[in-house]
Structure formats: structure tokens, C-alpha cells
Scaffold this motif. Structure first.
Motif, PDB file in Angstrom:
ATOM      1  N   LYS A   1     -31.571  63.146 -18.853  1.00 51.52           N
ATOM      2  CA  LYS A   1     -31.797  61.889 -19.901  1.00 51.52           C
ATOM      3  C   LYS A   1     -30.538  61.599 -20.656  1.00 51.52           C
ATOM      4  N   GLN A   2     -29.590  62.642 -20.803  1.00 51.58           N
ATOM      5  CA  GLN A   2     -28.365  62.624 -21.617  1.00 51.58           C
ATOM      6  C   GLN A   2     -27.052  62.195 -20.979  1.00 51.58           C
ATOM      7  N   TYR A   3     -27.500  61.833 -19.329  1.00 53.60           N
ATOM      8  CA  TYR A   3     -26.417  61.626 -18.653  1.00 53.60           C
ATOM      9  C   TYR A   3     -25.267  60.229 -19.238  1.00 53.60           C
ATOM     10  N   ALA A   4     -26.275  59.234 -19.262  1.00 55.74           N
ATOM     11  CA  ALA A   4     -25.752  57.907 -19.668  1.00 55.74           C
ATOM     12  C   ALA A   4     -24.852  58.202 -21.186  1.00 55.74           C
ATOM     13  N   ASN A   5     -25.533  58.894 -21.891  1.00 54.70           N
ATOM     14  CA  ASN A   5     -24.813  59.132 -23.342  1.00 54.70           C
ATOM     15  C   ASN A   5     -23.396  60.109 -23.120  1.00 54.70           C
ATOM     16  N   LEU A   6     -23.652  60.991 -22.302  1.00 55.91           N
ATOM     17  CA  LEU A   6     -22.463  61.774 -22.085  1.00 55.91           C
ATOM     18  C   LEU A   6     -21.310  60.776 -21.406  1.00 55.91           C
ATOM     19  N   ILE A   7     -21.568  60.133 -20.459  1.00 58.09           N
ATOM     20  CA  ILE A   7     -20.840  59.256 -19.899  1.00 58.09           C
ATOM     21  C   ILE A   7     -20.188  58.216 -20.805  1.00 58.09           C
ATOM     22  N   LYS A   8     -20.801  57.678 -21.606  1.00 61.47           N
ATOM     23  CA  LYS A   8     -20.361  56.788 -22.746  1.00 61.47           C
ATOM     24  C   LYS A   8     -19.437  57.530 -23.512  1.00 61.47           C
ATOM     25  N   THR A   9     -19.655  58.710 -23.844  1.00 63.54           N
ATOM     26  CA  THR A   9     -18.737  59.397 -24.743  1.00 63.54           C
ATOM     27  C   THR A   9     -17.480  59.815 -24.048  1.00 63.54           C
ATOM     28  N   LEU A  10     -17.600  60.422 -22.768  1.00 66.74           N
ATOM     29  CA  LEU A  10     -16.270  60.500 -21.854  1.00 66.74           C
ATOM     30  C   LEU A  10     -15.622  59.240 -21.683  1.00 66.74           C
ATOM     31  N   SER A  11     -16.355  58.287 -21.226  1.00 63.50           N
ATOM     32  CA  SER A  11     -15.497  56.970 -21.281  1.00 63.50           C
ATOM     33  C   SER A  11     -14.677  56.401 -22.340  1.00 63.50           C
ATOM     34  N   PHE A  12     -15.130  56.828 -23.626  1.00 63.38           N
ATOM     35  CA  PHE A  12     -14.464  56.392 -24.811  1.00 63.38           C
ATOM     36  C   PHE A  12     -13.210  57.432 -25.005  1.00 63.38           C
ATOM     37  N   LEU A  13     -13.281  58.593 -24.639  1.00 66.40           N
ATOM     38  CA  LEU A  13     -12.524  59.639 -24.926  1.00 66.40           C
ATOM     39  C   LEU A  13     -11.195  59.463 -24.050  1.00 66.40           C
ATOM     40  N   LEU A  14     -11.551  59.041 -22.629  1.00 67.32           N
ATOM     41  CA  LEU A  14     -10.581  58.915 -21.738  1.00 67.32           C
ATOM     42  C   LEU A  14      -9.760  57.726 -21.618  1.00 67.32           C
ATOM     43  N   LYS A  15     -10.696  56.806 -21.925  1.00 64.44           N
ATOM     44  CA  LYS A  15     -10.084  55.265 -21.898  1.00 64.44           C
ATOM     45  C   LYS A  15      -9.343  54.770 -23.154  1.00 64.44           C
ATOM     46  N   SER A  16      -9.660  55.583 -24.356  1.00 68.09           N
ATOM     47  CA  SER A  16      -9.158  55.181 -25.677  1.00 68.09           C
ATOM     48  C   SER A  16      -7.921  56.092 -26.185  1.00 68.09           C
ATOM     49  N   TYR A  17      -7.843  56.938 -25.257  1.00 67.81           N
ATOM     50  CA  TYR A  17      -6.626  57.749 -25.197  1.00 67.81           C
ATOM     51  C   TYR A  17      -5.348  57.365 -25.768  1.00 67.81           C
ATOM     52  N   LYS A  18      -4.805  57.803 -26.818  1.00 68.92           N
ATOM     53  CA  LYS A  18      -3.411  57.201 -27.421  1.00 68.92           C
ATOM     54  C   LYS A  18      -2.350  58.308 -27.018  1.00 68.92           C
ATOM     55  N   PRO A  19      -1.553  58.076 -25.890  1.00 68.51           N
ATOM     56  CA  PRO A  19      -0.663  59.316 -25.603  1.00 68.51           C
ATOM     57  C   PRO A  19       0.687  58.974 -26.608  1.00 68.51           C
ATOM     58  N   LYS A  20       1.314  60.022 -26.796  1.00 67.76           N
ATOM     59  CA  LYS A  20       2.578  60.006 -27.437  1.00 67.76           C
ATOM     60  C   LYS A  20       3.633  59.458 -26.731  1.00 67.76           C
ATOM     61  N   ASP A  21       3.603  59.744 -25.280  1.00 64.31           N
ATOM     62  CA  ASP A  21       4.647  59.339 -24.569  1.00 64.31           C
ATOM     63  C   ASP A  21       3.976  58.427 -23.423  1.00 64.31           C
ATOM     64  N   ASN A  22       4.364  57.451 -23.010  1.00 65.59           N
ATOM     65  CA  ASN A  22       3.858  56.487 -22.008  1.00 65.59           C
ATOM     66  C   ASN A  22       4.658  56.617 -20.723  1.00 65.59           C
ATOM     67  N   LYS A  23       4.804  57.655 -20.379  1.00 64.44           N
ATOM     68  CA  LYS A  23       5.727  57.951 -19.088  1.00 64.44           C
ATOM     69  C   LYS A  23       4.616  57.868 -17.725  1.00 64.44           C
ATOM     70  N   ALA A  24       4.662  56.952 -16.737  1.00 65.07           N
ATOM     71  CA  ALA A  24       3.971  57.037 -15.917  1.00 65.07           C
ATOM     72  C   ALA A  24       4.328  57.895 -14.559  1.00 65.07           C
ATOM     73  N   VAL A  25       3.474  58.356 -13.935  1.00 68.99           N
ATOM     74  CA  VAL A  25       3.807  59.121 -12.686  1.00 68.99           C
ATOM     75  C   VAL A  25       2.922  58.748 -11.446  1.00 68.99           C
ATOM     76  N   PRO A  26       2.986  59.252 -10.373  1.00 72.93           N
ATOM     77  CA  PRO A  26       2.214  58.995  -9.315  1.00 72.93           C
ATOM     78  C   PRO A  26       0.943  59.330  -9.479  1.00 72.93           C
ATOM     79  N   PRO A  27      -0.173  59.002  -8.580  1.00 71.26           N
ATOM     80  CA  PRO A  27      -1.496  59.167  -8.669  1.00 71.26           C
ATOM     81  C   PRO A  27      -1.885  60.645  -8.455  1.00 71.26           C
ATOM     82  N   MET A  28      -3.197  61.130  -8.716  1.00 77.22           N
ATOM     83  CA  MET A  28      -3.397  62.461  -8.647  1.00 77.22           C
ATOM     84  C   MET A  28      -2.945  63.355  -7.586  1.00 77.22           C
ATOM     85  N   GLU A  29      -2.761  62.836  -6.367  1.00 72.29           N
ATOM     86  CA  GLU A  29      -2.433  63.547  -5.327  1.00 72.29           C
ATOM     87  C   GLU A  29      -1.229  63.087  -4.917  1.00 72.29           C
TER      88      GLU A  29
END
Length: 253
Positions: free
Chosen positions: A161-189
């Protein structure tokens, strides 16, 4: 052994209960201090004998995740990290002592949990204590511009029952992250010599899940992540990396 007091009426409210606060019967809740062996280190951890938010004990998955992180130390060293569902704070304490990791603990908005993590920090020689964020999944996060580039958690998929709430928190932390350096690199693999090389993105959520749940329940979480624009990848030993869906990630240096 330390003793904490709590009122059971706060856990099970009864609208028909007309007793005054002075008439409330208080029950003693005890703590147990135990020595736990982590890879290369012993910690003294105070655990609740009982806690209504399930933050009382160290689960076996914590030790397995700790061992995995030691084996992949280059992925976490130098990161700014926050742990979700810290419970006793043992994993965060271990990582700070072993790697001098910049790590913040976080758990349900509950004063007892925060105070117990602080106690365990002091009991294991961490002063000042680790920063702590009281946050109930799904609620507005206390930090408007999160700058943690690594989120970790162990065995937190217990309550469907907490999955939706957990995903909401994760989405915020991951998508609202403010990096100090915006250096792009290739994808995960990346392809090197015909083999895929895994590169931990920035930001990323590393989740270890050792407790067995039904395939349907597990699918609910990962489907929810996909629907929220998050990409999940199993990277071995039941450790998952979750990141925002995008064409590039920020470099791990």
C-alpha cells in the motif's frame, strides 16, 4: 537497557474513549543493544523491542547490501548520499565509518526513530551525528532542491500500500536533483570490447531487496516506477538501480 515511554492509545485511537490524559495508562517500551558484525567492522546498535513503524530491528538484507556495497565501493565513494527507511541507522553509520561517506539518514516522521539513530551514531563514535530527514513517503519533501546524487535503501518493499507513496518520493528526489556539475555522459551501459559495462548514473537509487514477496506485488512496484518515468535495472545480487528515463546521465567521478 534504556526505557522509553509511549501511550498505546496514540496507536489505536478510540472515538468512544472519554478518559482524560491523566488517566491514560503508559506502557514501557524497551530497547535492546546488540553487537552486529558488518564486513570488517563491529557496530553496537540499539534496537527497539517493538516499534509500530517497523523500524525496530536490523534485517538480514542490511548485511547483504553492506557486503555488496563494499564490493562496489568505487560506485559510492565521493557521493552525497541519502538512505530511505534508515530504521536504526546501522547501514548509514557503517558506510560513514568505512568510507567517510557523506550520508544522511531518513525515515518516517517519528521522533523516536530520529532519537534512536542519533543514539546509535554516538554509541559508534560518530560525532557530530549524521544529518537526518524526517519524511513520510508521499508527503512534501522537506528539501525543495535535493542535492543527493545517490539514494540507497534495503528491504523497503514490505508494504504494498506504500508503493505509490514511495515512488512519489523517489520521483521527486531523482527528478528534482540539482547537480553541481552538468556534465553529460553516455547512457547507463556502454559497449566495450563487445560487452556491456555498467556505469552508475548520477543521480541514482540503489535498492537491495532480499525479502521474498509475490511476483505480482513486485511487479506492481516496478510497473509503478515505469509509469512515473523511472527506469529500473537489476544489476546483480537482487540489487536494483533506478534512475529517471532520459538519454544521458551525469558522470560518476
Amino acid at each position: 537497557m534504556d526505557i522509553a515511554l509511549f501511550s498505546p492509545s496514540s496507536l489505536f485511537p478510540d472515538e468512544d474513549d472519554t478518559s482524560s490524559p491523566d488517566e491514560t495508562t503508559e506502557t514501557q517500551q524497551s530497547y535492546e543493544e546488540r553487537r552486529h558484525e558488518f564486513p570488517g567492522m563491529e557496530l553496537l546498535i540499539r534496537e527497539f523491542s517493538f516499534h509500530q513503524l517497523n523500524a525496530n530491528l536490523l534485517w538480514p538484507g542490511t548485511f547483504a547490501f553492506a557486503e555488496w556495497l563494499v564490493q562496489h565501493r568505487s560506485w559510492i565513494e565521493g557521493r552525497r548520499c541519502i538512505e530511505l527507511g534508515s530504521g536504526t541507522g546501522a547501514l548509514a553509520i557503517y558506510l560513514q565509518k568505512l568510507f567517510c561517506l557523506d550520508i544522511t539518514t531518513s525515515d518516517y516522521d517519528d521522533q523516536e526513530i530520529e532519537e534512536n539513530i542519533a543514539h546509535n551514531c554516538r554509541a559508534n563514535g560518530i560525532t557530530p551525528i549524521l544529518p537526518h530527514v524526517k519524511h513520510t513517503w508521499g508527503d512534501t519533501f522537506p528539501a525543495a532542491d535535493p542535492d543527493w546524487d545517490l539514494i540507497i535503501a534495503s528491504d523497503i518493499l514490505l508494504y504494498v500500500k506504500q508503493y505509490a507513496n514511495l515512488i512519489k518520493t523517489l520521483s521527486f528526489l531523482l527528478k528534482s536533483y540539482k547537480p553541481k556539475d552538468n556534465k553529460a555522459v553516455p547512457p547507463m551501459e556502454n559497449e566495450q570490447n563487445g560487452e556491456a559495462e555498467f556505469r552508475l548514473p548520477r543521480p541514482a537509487f540503489l535498492m537491495s531487496w532480499r525479502r521474498r514477496i509475490g511476483k505480482e506485488d513486485e511487479s506492481l512496484f516496478f510497473t509503478g516506477c515505469t509509469n512515473a518515468g523511472l527506469e529500473a535495472k537489476h544489476i546483480g545480487s537482487r540489487v536494483y538501480c533506478i534512475k529517471p528515463m532520459q538519454t544521458a546521465v551525469l558522470e560518476t567521478i
